[in-house]
Design a protein around this motif. Structure first.
Motif, PDB file in Angstrom:
ATOM      1  N   PHE A 230     -59.619   5.948  -1.184  1.00 21.31           N
ATOM      2  CA  PHE A 230     -61.100   5.672  -0.496  1.00 21.31           C
ATOM      3  C   PHE A 230     -60.713   6.012   0.871  1.00 21.31           C
ATOM      4  O   PHE A 230     -59.307   5.162   1.631  1.00 21.31           O
ATOM      5  CB  PHE A 230     -61.734   4.326  -1.421  1.00 21.31           C
ATOM      6  N   THR A 231     -61.954   6.040   1.269  1.00 19.25           N
ATOM      7  CA  THR A 231     -62.261   6.016   2.774  1.00 19.25           C
ATOM      8  C   THR A 231     -62.295   4.716   3.433  1.00 19.25           C
ATOM      9  O   THR A 231     -62.689   3.413   2.385  1.00 19.25           O
ATOM     10  CB  THR A 231     -63.541   6.473   3.653  1.00 19.25           C
ATOM     11  N   SER A 232     -61.799   4.382   4.594  1.00 18.48           N
ATOM     12  CA  SER A 232     -61.841   2.733   5.344  1.00 18.48           C
ATOM     13  C   SER A 232     -62.845   1.826   4.534  1.00 18.48           C
ATOM     14  O   SER A 232     -62.769   0.880   4.378  1.00 18.48           O
ATOM     15  CB  SER A 232     -61.265   2.559   6.511  1.00 18.48           C
ATOM     16  N   ARG A 233     -64.623   2.743   4.740  1.00 15.40           N
ATOM     17  CA  ARG A 233     -65.348   2.373   5.041  1.00 15.40           C
ATOM     18  C   ARG A 233     -65.624   2.096   3.652  1.00 15.40           C
ATOM     19  O   ARG A 233     -66.041   0.626   3.662  1.00 15.40           O
ATOM     20  CB  ARG A 233     -66.755   3.273   5.109  1.00 15.40           C
ATOM     21  N   ARG A 234     -65.443   2.661   1.746  1.00 15.67           N
ATOM     22  CA  ARG A 234     -65.756   2.684   0.692  1.00 15.67           C
ATOM     23  C   ARG A 234     -64.833   1.470   0.491  1.00 15.67           C
ATOM     24  O   ARG A 234     -65.159   0.424  -0.199  1.00 15.67           O
ATOM     25  CB  ARG A 234     -65.759   3.884   0.061  1.00 15.67           C
ATOM     26  N   ILE A 235     -63.728   0.950   1.507  1.00 17.49           N
ATOM     27  CA  ILE A 235     -62.364   0.096   1.179  1.00 17.49           C
ATOM     28  C   ILE A 235     -63.061  -1.563   1.502  1.00 17.49           C
ATOM     29  O   ILE A 235     -63.345  -2.230   0.483  1.00 17.49           O
ATOM     30  CB  ILE A 235     -61.280   0.291   0.990  1.00 17.49           C
ATOM     31  N   GLN A 236     -64.102  -1.332   2.443  1.00 17.71           N
ATOM     32  CA  GLN A 236     -64.240  -2.440   2.459  1.00 17.71           C
ATOM     33  C   GLN A 236     -65.551  -2.768   1.664  1.00 17.71           C
ATOM     34  O   GLN A 236     -66.043  -4.201   1.582  1.00 17.71           O
ATOM     35  CB  GLN A 236     -64.929  -2.728   4.902  1.00 17.71           C
ATOM     36  N   MET A 253     -54.864  -9.619  -5.920  1.00 20.29           N
ATOM     37  CA  MET A 253     -53.843  -8.371  -6.072  1.00 20.29           C
ATOM     38  C   MET A 253     -54.346  -7.132  -5.924  1.00 20.29           C
ATOM     39  O   MET A 253     -54.381  -6.233  -6.272  1.00 20.29           O
ATOM     40  CB  MET A 253     -53.071  -8.898  -7.498  1.00 20.29           C
ATOM     41  N   VAL A 254     -53.767  -6.346  -4.798  1.00 17.72           N
ATOM     42  CA  VAL A 254     -53.598  -5.163  -4.679  1.00 17.72           C
ATOM     43  C   VAL A 254     -52.471  -4.833  -4.547  1.00 17.72           C
ATOM     44  O   VAL A 254     -51.246  -5.920  -4.877  1.00 17.72           O
ATOM     45  CB  VAL A 254     -54.176  -4.774  -3.451  1.00 17.72           C
ATOM     46  N   SER A 255     -51.786  -3.392  -4.387  1.00 16.05           N
ATOM     47  CA  SER A 255     -50.358  -2.968  -4.187  1.00 16.05           C
ATOM     48  C   SER A 255     -49.764  -3.049  -2.921  1.00 16.05           C
ATOM     49  O   SER A 255     -49.922  -3.712  -2.459  1.00 16.05           O
ATOM     50  CB  SER A 255     -50.247  -1.820  -4.542  1.00 16.05           C
ATOM     51  N   SER A 256     -48.585  -3.431  -2.663  1.00 18.31           N
ATOM     52  CA  SER A 256     -47.959  -3.783  -1.775  1.00 18.31           C
ATOM     53  C   SER A 256     -48.475  -2.612  -0.783  1.00 18.31           C
ATOM     54  O   SER A 256     -47.993  -2.996   0.959  1.00 18.31           O
ATOM     55  CB  SER A 256     -46.382  -3.976  -1.916  1.00 18.31           C
ATOM     56  N   SER A 257     -48.917  -1.048  -1.183  1.00 23.27           N
ATOM     57  CA  SER A 257     -48.931  -0.382  -0.145  1.00 23.27           C
ATOM     58  C   SER A 257     -50.523  -1.008   0.404  1.00 23.27           C
ATOM     59  O   SER A 257     -50.623   0.878   1.243  1.00 23.27           O
ATOM     60  CB  SER A 257     -49.121   0.743  -0.274  1.00 23.27           C
ATOM     61  N   GLU A 258     -51.405  -1.811  -0.326  1.00 22.45           N
ATOM     62  CA  GLU A 258     -52.328  -1.594   0.138  1.00 22.45           C
ATOM     63  C   GLU A 258     -53.019  -2.729   0.867  1.00 22.45           C
ATOM     64  O   GLU A 258     -54.187  -2.893   1.416  1.00 22.45           O
ATOM     65  CB  GLU A 258     -53.393  -1.227  -1.118  1.00 22.45           C
ATOM     66  N   LEU A 259     -52.065  -3.732   1.509  1.00 21.39           N
ATOM     67  CA  LEU A 259     -52.313  -4.785   2.185  1.00 21.39           C
ATOM     68  C   LEU A 259     -52.650  -5.150   3.557  1.00 21.39           C
ATOM     69  O   LEU A 259     -52.083  -3.862   3.986  1.00 21.39           O
ATOM     70  CB  LEU A 259     -51.117  -5.578   1.779  1.00 21.39           C
ATOM     71  N   SER A 260     -53.663  -5.390   3.322  1.00 24.71           N
ATOM     72  CA  SER A 260     -54.118  -4.971   5.249  1.00 24.71           C
ATOM     73  C   SER A 260     -55.726  -6.286   5.310  1.00 24.71           C
ATOM     74  O   SER A 260     -56.211  -5.781   5.140  1.00 24.71           O
ATOM     75  CB  SER A 260     -55.425  -3.413   5.357  1.00 24.71           C
ATOM     76  N   LEU A 261     -55.221  -7.007   6.094  1.00 25.24           N
ATOM     77  CA  LEU A 261     -56.357  -8.023   6.934  1.00 25.24           C
ATOM     78  C   LEU A 261     -57.841  -7.587   7.338  1.00 25.24           C
ATOM     79  O   LEU A 261     -58.137  -7.879   7.013  1.00 25.24           O
ATOM     80  CB  LEU A 261     -55.779  -8.925   7.420  1.00 25.24           C
TER      81      LEU A 261
END
Length: 482
Positions: A230-236, A253-261
């Motif tokens: 998804f786009t960043s806005r939709r992820i938020q 839990m998200v995948s290791s590739s999706e970690l983001s504060l």
């Protein structure tokens, strides 16, 4: 038919998908997108994927078509015990902590696998629970597994897998929890299968948390390898809804590739050796949390996250006829007005009367919520919506027979109560009573046909009549009722 799409066309398709569905494909992923579109074209009745793409960018997809498209673009084939260190943390730290906190109270555990694909993740979660909680049968355990693709859900519910689903999983997993049913085909044990409930859901469109789709008061949410599309806005936006779906101190839990504060600022990261997970908490965790891995499993190297394996999924699916044919003309819009139908709908208790009950349920205080709901029923004995609310709470407590009785009371008071038919259909489907389930789903569709597409329905958490029709139809497909 050219081997590759023209750059200008794939760019238009990418822009269309992002604007229509919030799914983002950067130029470095256009080759992957093109391969996926070849499979989509077949489902829409096209033999030429370039002709399909030209049609797509000028089309007005309805919700069902958009979900079929999304299912091809977002679902990647998965396997058991993916990212083993996450399950190590789950078994050795998270689940034991939850058990200690509830041993003397309500023994309740709620887990949600959002974007479950072919089912390996939720079944892995069930196995982890079985291993970490020896007396798990004395607990009220819910493991909800949702996905946007009804066909994938049917495969997941069947619980039969090939060797490829066990790559990178510990040897004991297949030996202890599966039986060979055919050459290189393995069926998961009924004990584990019965711990998981599969349901249709669109993370980008549907409302959650909600007792209606059982997504409230979760202790643990796995949403891995899904949000990165998804786009960043939709992820938020989705991240905030998932945050609200958790109880206080719940785990995400998200995948290791999706970690983001930046994408999940509301969560607090908790650090374990080789694994980072999120938590819904008002307090920051102590620095340098110490965790010693146990010997529950042998360590294995992590498998790369992003793979283009839709071809594998397609080859293992049963041959199906095209789901859609290119539309010739646009359907005429309905002229029924919302007020013409809603005024005939049963009156419900006001939101400020039932609101506190829903809030208690969303917080996981099910006993208090049920008591409050029963007091409201004493005051409003003829309100079918309150019996429906009572049924959703009972269902969360795994008291299905009592929930069924409440829904039957609601339908006795109002035979045209669409939410009652939908909920009763789900319960009957969960119990394997497919004929009764089909009857209630069909009743719901007949009643909903009286509404305009965009009418917002009572007691539906903001669902429109059109969207609920799509959900009912997809649920019937996922349960092999159509």
């Amino acid at each position: 038919m050219s081997e590759h799409l023209p750059v200008a066309l794939i760019e238009k398709v990418s822009q269309f998908i992002e604007s229509r569905m919030a799914l983002h494909f950067s130029p470095d992923r256009w080759n992957d997108l093109e391969q996926k579109l070849k499979f989509v074209a077949k489902d829409f009745g096209f033999t030429d994927h370039e002709a399909f793409c030209k049609w797509l960018v000028d089309s007005k997809l309805d919700a069902e078509q958009a979900e079929i498209l999304a299912s091809h673009l977002t679902i990647s084939e998965t396997y058991f015990w993916r990212e083993p260190h996450v399950f190590e943390v789950l078994e050795a730290k998270i689940l034991p902590e939850l058990v200690r906190g509830r041993e003397k109270g309500e023994k309740r555990l709620r887990i949600w696998s959002a974007g479950c694909a072919t089912g390996e993740e939720p079944y892995s979660l069930a196995i982890a629970v079985r291993r970490a909680i020896p007396d798990y049968k004395n607990w009220n355990i819910t493991i909800l597994a949702t996905d946007i693709n009804p066909r994938i859900l049917r495969r997941a519910a069947a619980g039969v897998y090939g060797e490829w689903s066990f790559r990178n999983s510990p040897v004991w997993l297949k030996e202890r929890y599966f039986r060979c049913v055919d050459k290189q085909k393995y069926e998961i044990s009924s004990e584990i299968k019965n711990m998981v409930t599969f349901a249709y859901m669109n993370l980008a469109e549907d409302t959650f948390p909600s007792p209606i789709n059982n997504t409230n008061a979760m202790d643990i949410i796995f949403c891995r390898n899904v949000l990165m599309y998804f786009t960043s806005r939709r992820i938020q936006q989705i991240g905030e809804s998932l945050y609200q779906s958790l109880v206080k101190d719940g785990w995400f839990m998200v995948s290791s590739s999706e970690l983001s504060l930046q994408l999940f600022p509301q969560f607090t990261p908790v650090y374990f050796p080789e694994a980072i997970v999120y938590r819904r908490t008002d307090q920051k965790p102590a620095d340098n949390i110490i965790f010693q891995p146990s010997l529950l499993q042998d360590e294995s190297p992590l498998f790369p996250f992003f793979t283009n394996e839709m071809t594998f999924d397609e080859k293992t699916s049963e041959p199906l006829a095209p789901l859609f044919k290119p539309p010739q003309t646009e359907p005429e819009p309905t002229q029924i007005l919302a007020k013409d139908v809603v005024e005939e709908s049963p009156k419900s208790a006001s939101a400020d009367i039932s609101g506190p009950v829903r809030e208690l349920a969303n917080q996981g205080n099910l006993k208090e919520a049920l008591n409050a709901c029963e007091h409201l029923i004493l005051e409003h004995k003829l309100d079918p919506n309150l019996y429906f609310l009572q049924a959703t709470i009972l269902q969360e407590q795994n008291r299905d027979l009592e929930a069924i009785a409440s829904l039957k009371r609601a339908l006795y008071l109002d035979p045209d109560f669409y939410m009652g038919h939908f909920a009763l259909g789900n319960l009957m489907l969960h119990q394997g009573k497919k004929q009764i389930a089909r009857k209630h789903f069909e009743n719901a569709l007949v009643i909903l046909a009286k509404f305009s597409q965009n009418d917002v329905l009572l007691e539906s958490e903001g669902l429109t009549a059109g969207r609920l029709r799509e959900i009912v139809s997809a649920t019937m497909q996922a349960g092999a009722l159509t």
